[in-house]
Design a protein around this motif. Structure first.
Motif, short mmCIF file in Angstrom:
data_model
loop_
_atom_site.label_atom_id
_atom_site.label_comp_id
_atom_site.label_asym_id
_atom_site.label_seq_id
_atom_site.Cartn_x
_atom_site.Cartn_y
_atom_site.Cartn_z
N PHE A 183 2.40 24.63 -53.54
CA PHE A 183 3.97 24.57 -54.01
C PHE A 183 4.67 24.67 -52.54
CE2 PHE A 183 3.53 26.34 -58.62
CZ PHE A 183 3.16 25.14 -58.91
N ARG A 184 4.23 25.16 -51.52
CA ARG A 184 4.66 25.86 -50.16
C ARG A 184 4.29 25.17 -49.28
NH1 ARG A 184 4.97 32.33 -49.71
NH2 ARG A 184 2.27 31.68 -51.43
N GLY A 185 2.81 24.23 -49.19
CA GLY A 185 2.58 23.45 -48.54
C GLY A 185 1.47 24.91 -47.19
N VAL A 186 1.06 24.77 -45.70
CA VAL A 186 0.66 25.11 -45.89
C VAL A 186 1.13 26.39 -45.10
CG1 VAL A 186 -0.67 25.33 -42.94
CG2 VAL A 186 -0.74 23.46 -44.26
N LEU A 187 0.73 27.73 -45.12
CA LEU A 187 1.57 29.19 -45.08
C LEU A 187 1.05 29.06 -43.40
CD1 LEU A 187 -0.31 31.40 -47.69
CD2 LEU A 187 2.34 29.73 -47.87
N PRO A 188 2.63 29.87 -42.93
CA PRO A 188 2.42 30.23 -41.83
C PRO A 188 1.66 31.28 -41.57
CG PRO A 188 4.65 31.22 -42.82
CD PRO A 188 3.59 30.64 -43.52
N GLU A 189 1.17 32.45 -41.69
CA GLU A 189 0.22 33.31 -41.81
C GLU A 189 -1.22 32.69 -41.56
OE1 GLU A 189 2.15 33.23 -43.75
OE2 GLU A 189 4.03 34.77 -43.39
N THR A 190 -2.25 33.22 -39.98
CA THR A 190 -3.07 33.57 -40.17
C THR A 190 -4.05 34.02 -40.78
OG1 THR A 190 -3.07 31.96 -38.09
CG2 THR A 190 -5.25 32.60 -38.33
N VAL A 199 -5.45 30.81 -31.72
CA VAL A 199 -5.45 31.63 -33.05
C VAL A 199 -3.94 31.70 -33.65
CG1 VAL A 199 -5.99 34.11 -34.76
CG2 VAL A 199 -7.96 32.44 -32.68
N LEU A 200 -2.94 31.80 -32.79
CA LEU A 200 -1.46 32.43 -33.24
C LEU A 200 -1.01 30.58 -33.79
CD1 LEU A 200 -0.15 35.08 -31.08
CD2 LEU A 200 -1.09 34.98 -32.96
N ASN A 201 -1.45 29.57 -33.23
CA ASN A 201 -0.57 28.85 -33.73
C ASN A 201 -2.40 27.90 -34.86
OD1 ASN A 201 1.68 28.52 -32.56
ND2 ASN A 201 0.37 28.78 -30.56
N LEU A 202 -2.27 28.74 -35.11
CA LEU A 202 -3.77 27.74 -36.34
C LEU A 202 -2.72 26.96 -37.37
CD1 LEU A 202 -7.47 29.71 -36.56
CD2 LEU A 202 -6.75 27.68 -35.44
N PRO A 203 -2.20 27.30 -37.99
CA PRO A 203 -1.52 27.12 -38.89
C PRO A 203 -0.50 25.25 -38.55
CG PRO A 203 -0.78 28.79 -39.41
CD PRO A 203 -1.25 28.76 -38.17
N THR A 204 -0.12 25.58 -37.11
CA THR A 204 0.40 24.49 -36.58
C THR A 204 -0.35 23.02 -36.23
OG1 THR A 204 2.25 25.77 -36.43
CG2 THR A 204 1.77 23.23 -34.86
N ILE A 206 -6.21 22.08 -18.42
CA ILE A 206 -5.72 22.77 -19.31
C ILE A 206 -3.31 23.13 -19.30
CG2 ILE A 206 -4.36 25.57 -18.87
CD1 ILE A 206 -7.57 25.70 -17.05
N ARG A 207 -2.38 22.18 -18.48
CA ARG A 207 -2.24 22.35 -18.88
C ARG A 207 -1.12 21.51 -19.90
NH1 ARG A 207 0.18 21.51 -14.52
NH2 ARG A 207 -0.54 19.09 -14.49
N ARG A 208 -2.43 20.21 -20.20
CA ARG A 208 -2.06 19.29 -21.36
C ARG A 208 -2.68 19.66 -22.89
NH1 ARG A 208 -0.15 15.85 -23.02
NH2 ARG A 208 -1.14 13.90 -23.32
N ALA A 209 -3.25 20.16 -22.35
CA ALA A 209 -4.31 20.79 -23.63
C ALA A 209 -2.99 22.08 -24.30
CB ALA A 209 -5.72 21.53 -23.56
N ARG A 210 -2.62 23.02 -23.30
CA ARG A 210 -1.94 23.79 -24.12
C ARG A 210 -0.79 23.60 -24.75
NH1 ARG A 210 -2.79 28.91 -25.03
NH2 ARG A 210 -0.52 29.31 -25.15
N GLU A 211 -0.49 21.32 -24.55
CA GLU A 211 0.38 20.78 -25.33
C GLU A 211 -0.07 20.65 -26.61
OE1 GLU A 211 1.06 17.44 -23.35
OE2 GLU A 211 2.42 18.39 -21.50
N PHE A 212 -1.23 20.57 -27.26
CA PHE A 212 -1.66 20.89 -28.36
C PHE A 212 -2.15 22.31 -28.72
CE2 PHE A 212 -2.26 16.72 -26.57
CZ PHE A 212 -1.90 16.64 -27.29
N ASN A 213 -1.66 23.40 -28.03
CA ASN A 213 -1.95 24.53 -28.87
C ASN A 213 -3.77 24.58 -28.30
OD1 ASN A 213 0.36 25.80 -29.65
ND2 ASN A 213 0.04 24.45 -31.32
N ILE A 214 -4.38 24.07 -27.16
CA ILE A 214 -6.10 24.25 -27.02
C ILE A 214 -6.11 25.15 -26.20
CG2 ILE A 214 -8.30 23.20 -26.79
CD1 ILE A 214 -6.78 20.93 -28.43
#
Length: 288
Positions: free
Chosen positions: A52-59, A110-115, A165-173
């Protein structure tokens, strides 16, 4: 007998029916409980998808957790650092082809795993790292000549690391380490390097021969000047002292010859004149 057995049989059937219903209820309850629990192991995190709510924002962290069966589903992510290796064939500034191997140590933010799950899915690293790695390698290598990749390798590695490192941060890696593990040139460049080395060796050999000839020329000039000076001095001395100098030189030469001959046991001295003839005659008589 039939009247007494009838109620007992009905009671037994009723008991068995209730027991079966209870077992079914317990089984359904156990299944529902099992479907409502999931476990996140060490070094992992979970992202919950709700219908119903999709991907939850909490990890969700490590441990055993509850969810609503059918309505919710957990997706497990490994957040430990993992190695990745890939190769790239890139062109240098002087149009030479270079083969590079790159090793990465990566982990998700970890904080951006839902994204990450929403945009890339669980195989995020396989989708992102090879593409940005090739992109960065080609961009950095194109700034240098082929020989500079060897002489300035630490600088090249630093540029690749910072850009990745700079490019990977754009993808939360998050990249913990980036290193160039292998570098090789194409066949044409290797042959050109070999020919260049041979040419340099030939040039050094030519320089040596030229320097040697120059030294020999100077030595010949010095020798000729010394002989000329010696002849001049002898000429001046002869003109000053007359023939006496020449006679002195002859005597000195004769003394040197006599000294050398006296050292040999096979040489005998025979004086000139009558004494010499007498010694020769005596010699002949003894030989008979």
């Amino acid at each position: 007998m039939a009247a007494a057995g009838g109620p007992g049989g009905q009671a037994a059937i009723s008991f068995l029916t209730n027991l079966a219903r209870g077992a079914i209820g317990l089984g359904a309850g156990a299944s529902l409980l099992g479907a409502s629990l999931y476990t996140v192991d060490g070094g992992q995190r979970a992202v919950i998808f709700d219908r119903f709510r999709g991907v939850l924002p909490e990890t969700v962290g490590e441990g055993t957790h509850f969810l609503i069966p059918w309505l919710q589903k957990p997706y497990i992510f490994d957040i430990r650092t993992r190695p990745h290796t890939f190769t790239s064939n890139s062109g240098t500034k002087d149009l030479q082809m270079v083969n590079l191997s790159l090793r990465l140590l990566s982990r998700p933010d970890v904080l951006n795993l839902p994204t990450i799950f929403t945009s890339l899915g669980t195989e995020y690293d396989e989708k992102v790292l090879p593409s940005i790695g090739n992109e960065v390698l080609k961009a950095v290598v194109a700034q240098f000549n082929a020989d500079q990749l060897l002489t300035d390798r630490p600088h090249v590695s630093a540029l690749v690391r910072d850009a990745l490192i700079r490019r990977a941060r754009e993808f939360n890696i998050i990249l913990d380490d980036v290193a160039i593990t292998h570098l090789s040139y194409g066949i044409e460049f290797s042959l050109a390097v070999e020919k260049k080395q041979v040419a340099q060796q030939e040039a050094e050999r030519s320089k040596f021969l030229v320097a040697k000839a120059e030294q020999e020329r100077r030595a010949a000039i010095v020798r000729a000047e010394g002989e000329s000076e010696s002849a001049r001095l002898i000429s001046e001395a002869t003109a000053t002292a007359g023939a006496g100098l020449i006679q002195l030189r002859r005597i000195e030469a004769a003394k040197e010859i006599a000294t050398e001959l006296s050292k040999s046991p096979n040489v005998a001295y025979i004086p000139s004149g009558t004494n010499g003839n007498m010694l020769l005659g005596l010699n002949a008589a003894l030989s008979r």
